[in-house]
Design a protein around this motif. Structure first.
Motif, PDB file in Angstrom:
ATOM      1  N   SER A  76       0.865  -0.997   0.022  1.00  0.00           N
ATOM      2  CA  SER A  76      -0.030   0.005   0.001  1.00  0.00           C
ATOM      3  C   SER A  76       0.971   1.206  -0.039  1.00  0.00           C
ATOM      4  CB  SER A  76      -0.997  -0.055   1.299  1.00  0.00           C
ATOM      5  OG  SER A  76      -1.465   1.103   1.238  1.00  0.00           O
ATOM      6  N   GLU A  77       1.906   1.451   0.923  1.00  0.00           N
ATOM      7  CA  GLU A  77       2.882   2.390   0.809  1.00  0.00           C
ATOM      8  C   GLU A  77       3.439   2.876  -0.360  1.00  0.00           C
ATOM      9  OE1 GLU A  77       5.690   1.876   3.853  1.00  0.00           O
ATOM     10  OE2 GLU A  77       4.149   1.609   5.617  1.00  0.00           O
ATOM     11  N   SER A  78       3.696   1.488  -1.051  1.00  0.00           N
ATOM     12  CA  SER A  78       4.403   1.590  -2.517  1.00  0.00           C
ATOM     13  C   SER A  78       3.321   2.076  -3.650  1.00  0.00           C
ATOM     14  CB  SER A  78       5.094   0.210  -2.820  1.00  0.00           C
ATOM     15  OG  SER A  78       5.973  -0.051  -1.593  1.00  0.00           O
ATOM     16  N   GLY A  79       2.365   2.094  -3.062  1.00  0.00           N
ATOM     17  CA  GLY A  79       1.242   2.473  -4.217  1.00  0.00           C
ATOM     18  C   GLY A  79       0.662   1.325  -5.174  1.00  0.00           C
ATOM     19  N   LEU A  80       0.903   0.253  -4.726  1.00  0.00           N
ATOM     20  CA  LEU A  80       0.521  -1.164  -5.419  1.00  0.00           C
ATOM     21  C   LEU A  80      -0.897  -1.611  -5.201  1.00  0.00           C
ATOM     22  CD1 LEU A  80       4.149  -2.935  -5.588  1.00  0.00           C
ATOM     23  CD2 LEU A  80       2.993  -1.456  -7.195  1.00  0.00           C
ATOM     24  N   LEU A  81      -1.623  -0.969  -4.393  1.00  0.00           N
ATOM     25  CA  LEU A  81      -2.848  -1.466  -4.019  1.00  0.00           C
ATOM     26  C   LEU A  81      -4.036  -0.670  -4.546  1.00  0.00           C
ATOM     27  CD1 LEU A  81      -2.894  -2.854  -0.343  1.00  0.00           C
ATOM     28  CD2 LEU A  81      -2.430  -3.926  -2.266  1.00  0.00           C
ATOM     29  N   GLY A  82      -3.461   0.333  -5.557  1.00  0.00           N
ATOM     30  CA  GLY A  82      -4.651   1.053  -6.250  1.00  0.00           C
ATOM     31  C   GLY A  82      -4.155   1.416  -7.526  1.00  0.00           C
ATOM     32  N   LEU A  83      -3.319   0.551  -8.039  1.00  0.00           N
ATOM     33  CA  LEU A  83      -2.867   0.757  -9.568  1.00  0.00           C
ATOM     34  C   LEU A  83      -3.655   1.150 -10.569  1.00  0.00           C
ATOM     35  CD1 LEU A  83       0.154  -1.475  -9.800  1.00  0.00           C
ATOM     36  CD2 LEU A  83       0.194   0.605  -9.568  1.00  0.00           C
ATOM     37  N   PRO A  84      -4.801   0.545 -10.899  1.00  0.00           N
ATOM     38  CA  PRO A  84      -5.909   0.810 -11.937  1.00  0.00           C
ATOM     39  C   PRO A  84      -6.874   2.054 -11.668  1.00  0.00           C
ATOM     40  CG  PRO A  84      -6.541  -1.176 -10.850  1.00  0.00           C
ATOM     41  CD  PRO A  84      -5.398  -0.660 -10.184  1.00  0.00           C
ATOM     42  N   TYR A  85      -6.767   2.726 -10.438  1.00  0.00           N
ATOM     43  CA  TYR A  85      -7.762   3.487 -10.211  1.00  0.00           C
ATOM     44  C   TYR A  85      -7.352   5.178 -10.279  1.00  0.00           C
ATOM     45  CZ  TYR A  85     -10.384  -0.433  -8.468  1.00  0.00           C
ATOM     46  OH  TYR A  85     -11.172  -1.669  -8.450  1.00  0.00           O
ATOM     47  N   ASP A  86      -8.284   6.067 -10.194  1.00  0.00           N
ATOM     48  CA  ASP A  86      -7.992   7.584 -10.204  1.00  0.00           C
ATOM     49  C   ASP A  86      -7.097   7.864  -9.473  1.00  0.00           C
ATOM     50  OD1 ASP A  86      -8.119  10.055 -10.956  1.00  0.00           O
ATOM     51  OD2 ASP A  86     -10.460  10.314 -11.109  1.00  0.00           O
ATOM     52  N   PRO A  87      -6.041   8.576  -9.888  1.00  0.00           N
ATOM     53  CA  PRO A  87      -4.894   9.472  -9.180  1.00  0.00           C
ATOM     54  C   PRO A  87      -5.727  10.339  -8.014  1.00  0.00           C
ATOM     55  CG  PRO A  87      -4.040   8.977 -11.077  1.00  0.00           C
ATOM     56  CD  PRO A  87      -5.368   8.659 -11.214  1.00  0.00           C
ATOM     57  N   HIS A 122      -8.230  10.156  -6.291  1.00  0.00           N
ATOM     58  CA  HIS A 122      -8.635   9.574  -5.160  1.00  0.00           C
ATOM     59  C   HIS A 122      -7.520   8.452  -4.435  1.00  0.00           C
ATOM     60  CE1 HIS A 122     -12.688  10.273  -7.246  1.00  0.00           C
ATOM     61  NE2 HIS A 122     -12.676  10.942  -6.118  1.00  0.00           N
ATOM     62  N   GLY A 123      -6.334   8.587  -4.917  1.00  0.00           N
ATOM     63  CA  GLY A 123      -5.278   8.108  -4.273  1.00  0.00           C
ATOM     64  C   GLY A 123      -4.814   6.718  -5.057  1.00  0.00           C
ATOM     65  N   GLY A 124      -5.265   6.508  -6.227  1.00  0.00           N
ATOM     66  CA  GLY A 124      -4.879   5.449  -7.005  1.00  0.00           C
ATOM     67  C   GLY A 124      -3.810   5.767  -8.025  1.00  0.00           C
ATOM     68  N   GLY A 125      -3.301   4.624  -8.627  1.00  0.00           N
ATOM     69  CA  GLY A 125      -1.963   4.705  -9.511  1.00  0.00           C
ATOM     70  C   GLY A 125      -2.197   5.197 -11.075  1.00  0.00           C
ATOM     71  N   GLY A 126      -3.466   5.233 -11.490  1.00  0.00           N
ATOM     72  CA  GLY A 126      -3.835   5.811 -12.709  1.00  0.00           C
ATOM     73  C   GLY A 126      -3.142   4.898 -13.867  1.00  0.00           C
ATOM     74  N   GLN A 127      -2.877   3.516 -13.456  1.00  0.00           N
ATOM     75  CA  GLN A 127      -2.240   2.946 -14.737  1.00  0.00           C
ATOM     76  C   GLN A 127      -3.394   2.186 -15.258  1.00  0.00           C
ATOM     77  OE1 GLN A 127       0.793   2.317 -15.650  1.00  0.00           O
ATOM     78  NE2 GLN A 127       1.337   4.178 -13.959  1.00  0.00           N
ATOM     79  N   PRO A 128      -3.009   1.656 -16.643  1.00  0.00           N
ATOM     80  CA  PRO A 128      -4.103   0.747 -17.501  1.00  0.00           C
ATOM     81  C   PRO A 128      -4.165  -0.477 -17.018  1.00  0.00           C
ATOM     82  CG  PRO A 128      -2.074   1.643 -18.785  1.00  0.00           C
ATOM     83  CD  PRO A 128      -2.059   2.301 -17.547  1.00  0.00           C
ATOM     84  N   TYR A 129      -5.213  -1.369 -17.067  1.00  0.00           N
ATOM     85  CA  TYR A 129      -5.220  -2.657 -16.811  1.00  0.00           C
ATOM     86  C   TYR A 129      -4.036  -3.516 -17.477  1.00  0.00           C
ATOM     87  CZ  TYR A 129      -8.661  -4.024 -13.461  1.00  0.00           C
ATOM     88  OH  TYR A 129      -9.243  -4.644 -12.471  1.00  0.00           O
ATOM     89  N   GLU A 130      -3.615  -3.081 -18.564  1.00  0.00           N
ATOM     90  CA  GLU A 130      -2.540  -3.907 -19.551  1.00  0.00           C
ATOM     91  C   GLU A 130      -1.129  -3.580 -18.556  1.00  0.00           C
ATOM     92  OE1 GLU A 130       0.127  -3.355 -23.593  1.00  0.00           O
ATOM     93  OE2 GLU A 130      -1.268  -1.793 -22.936  1.00  0.00           O
TER      94      GLU A 130
END
Length: 390
Positions: free
Chosen positions: A55-66, A68-76
Motif C-alpha cells: 500500500s505504501e508503495s502504491g501497489l494496491l490502487g494501481l488501476p484507479y483514479d489518481p 482518489h489515491g490510485g495509480g492511474g495505470q491501465p489494466y494492461e
C-alpha cells in the motif's frame, strides 16, 4: 543441484513509467517476498505487514483514479504487476487482485462524496479489502443469495453468512452484496461494510489444499448496522455491479495464473538443465524438450490473451467474453504447466523441498475462484449464441 536464475519476462510496456514500475515490483518481490514465500506458505502465515508495504508503495490502487489515491495505470500494466507478484508468491498476487476487486464497486458506482470519503484510505492508506458475494448455498448461482439488508431509518441492517471470502477475518472493509428486494438478480444491493462493524465476525479459515497463507473464511453478519451513505450504486443494482467487478477480477485471476505458470516453467527449465541422467542433461531428451516447449507456449498464449482483453478494457470496449476466455485459458494452462513441472522433476517434484508441488496445489484453486471454468464456458457461449432457451 546448481541454481539457474530465471530470466525476467521480456515485457512490452507502453511507457517508461510502466517499465520503472515493473522494475520496482521485481525488486520488491526479490527482497520482501521471495525469501520467506515457501516457509510462510507451509506454515499458513498471512503476510499482513507486507500488504501494508504494498500500500505504501502504491501497489494496491494501481488501476484507479489518481484523484482518489490510485495509480492511474491501465489494466494492461496493472495485470503485468499482478503477474510479477504471483510469480513470486501467489498469495500476494491473488491478495492484490482481490483487494482491487473489493474497491471496484465504490470506484465505479459510488458517488463523488463516497469516493472522496473512502477511496484514499482503501487505495493507499494501508487498508485491505474483501469481496463478499458467494454464500454457503449460492456459489455459481450467485443471484440466489440469501443475505438480507433491511432499512432501519437512514441505515440498513444486514444479516446473513458469506462464504469463500478471501481475507475473511483480516480485511479492513468488505464489499457485501445483500438482498433488499424480491428474489432473483434484481433484488440485490451492494454495501461497503467496515471490518470492525459490530456484529461482523469470521469463522476460522478454511483448511485448503493450497494457498494456505491466504485466509479464506466464512463471514457472518449478525444484524450489522450499515450507514445509509455506504450503499453503493442504486438500490437493486447490486448484481449488475457484482458482475462488472467480476469481469475485471477474472482478468486479475488470469494474470495471477500466468505468473504461477511462468514460475512453474522456470522451475522445470532450471531442473532439466541441471539434472543429468545417462551421461547428459535430461533437457537433451526429445520427449522432455517437447514438454518444455508446450509449457512455454501455454504461458505465452495465456499472457497474450489476458493482455489483449486488458487492452479492450482500457479502450472502453466490451471485454466480458474475452475476460472469461482469458480466465479459462490461463488457469487451465497453469494447471497443465504445473502438472508437467512436477513430472519433469520426477520424485523431487512430489516433495515439498521443491516449489513445483506447491504450484500444482495452487493452480487448482485458480480454476475455481471468481467463477469456475465451467461457468466461464457458459459466459463465452452466451456471447457467441445468446442465452440458453428455456
Amino acid at each position: 543441484m546448481p541454481d539457474r536464475a530465471a530470466q525476467p519476462v521480456d515485457r512490452r510496456l507502453p511507457t517508461d513509467e510502466a517499465r520503472d514500475l515493473i522494475s520496482l515490483v521485481r525488486d520488491l518481490a526479490r527482497r520482501e517476498i521471495a525469501p520467506t514465500a515457501a516457509e510462510e506458505e507451509d506454515s499458513g502465515h498471512f503476510p499482513r505487514e507486507l500488504f501494508g508495504l504494498l500500500s505504501e508503495s502504491g501497489l494496491l490502487g494501481l488501476p484507479y483514479d489518481p484523484a482518489h489515491g490510485g495509480g492511474g495505470q491501465p489494466y494492461e500494466v496493472y495485470l503485468q504487476v499482478l503477474e510479477e507478484l504471483a510469480m513470486t508468491r501467489l498469495t500476494v498476487g491473488l491478495g492484490v487482485s482481490v483487494h482491487t476487486l473489493a474497491c471496484h464497486a465504490l470506484a465505479r458506482y459510488g458517488t463523488e462524496e463516497q469516493r472522496t470519503a473512502h477511496l484514499p484510505a482503501m487505495l493507499g492508506g494501508g487498508l485491505l479489502g474483501a469481496y463478499c458475494l458467494s454464500e454457503p448455498s449460492s456459489g455459481s448461482d450467485a443471484a440466489s443469495l440469501r443475505t438480507r439488508a433491511e432499512r432501519r431509518g437512514d441505515d440498513w441492517v444486514v444479516t446473513g453468512t458469506k462464504a469463500w471470502t478471501t481475507h475473511g477475518g483480516v480485511a479492513d472493509f468488505y464489499t457485501v452484496f445483500a438482498r433488499t428486494g424480491a428474489e432473483g438478480p434484481h433484488g440485490i444491493t451492494a454495501f461497503l461494510v467496515p471490518g470492525d462493524a459490530e456484529g461482523l465476525s469470521a469463522s476460522p479459515p478454511e483448511r485448503k489444499m493450497g494457498l494456505k497463507g491466504s485466509p479464506t473464511a466464512q463471514v457472518h453478519l449478525d444484524a450489522v448496522r450499515v450507514a445509509g451513505d455506504r450503499l453503493l450504486g442504486e438500490e437493486g443494482r447490486g448484481f449488475e455491479i457484482a458482475l462488472a467487478a467480476l469481469d475485471s477480477g477474472r482478468l486479475g485471476i488470469a494474470a495471477c495464473a500466468t505468473g504461477l505458470a511462468q514460475a512453474a516453467l522456470d522451475e522445470a527449465v532450471a531442473y532439466a538443465t541441471a539434472r543429468r541422467q545417462f551421461g547428459r542433461r535430461i533437457a537433451d531428451f526429445q520427449g522432455l524438450r517437447f514438454m518444455l516447449a508446450d509449457m512455454a507456449t501455454r504461458v505465452e498464449a495465456g499472457r497474450a490473451l489476458c493482455l489483449a482483453a486488458a487492452r479492450l478494457r482500457d479502450a472502453g470496449r466490451p471485454y466480458s467474453g474475452q475476460a472469461a476466455m482469458a480466465k479459462l485459458l490461463c488457469t487451465d494452462g497453469a494447471m497443465k504447466v504445473a502438472t508437467d513441472a512436477v513430472q519433469i522433476l520426477g520424485g523431487y517434484g512430489y516433495t515439498a523441498d521443491f516449489p513445483a508441488e506447491r504450484y500444482l496445489r495452487e493452480a487448482k484453486a485458480l480454476q475455481i475462484v471468481e467463477g469456475t471454468n465451467q461457468i466461464q464456458r457458459m459466459v463465452i457461449a452466451r456471447h457467441l449464441v445468446g442465452p440458453e432457451e428455456r
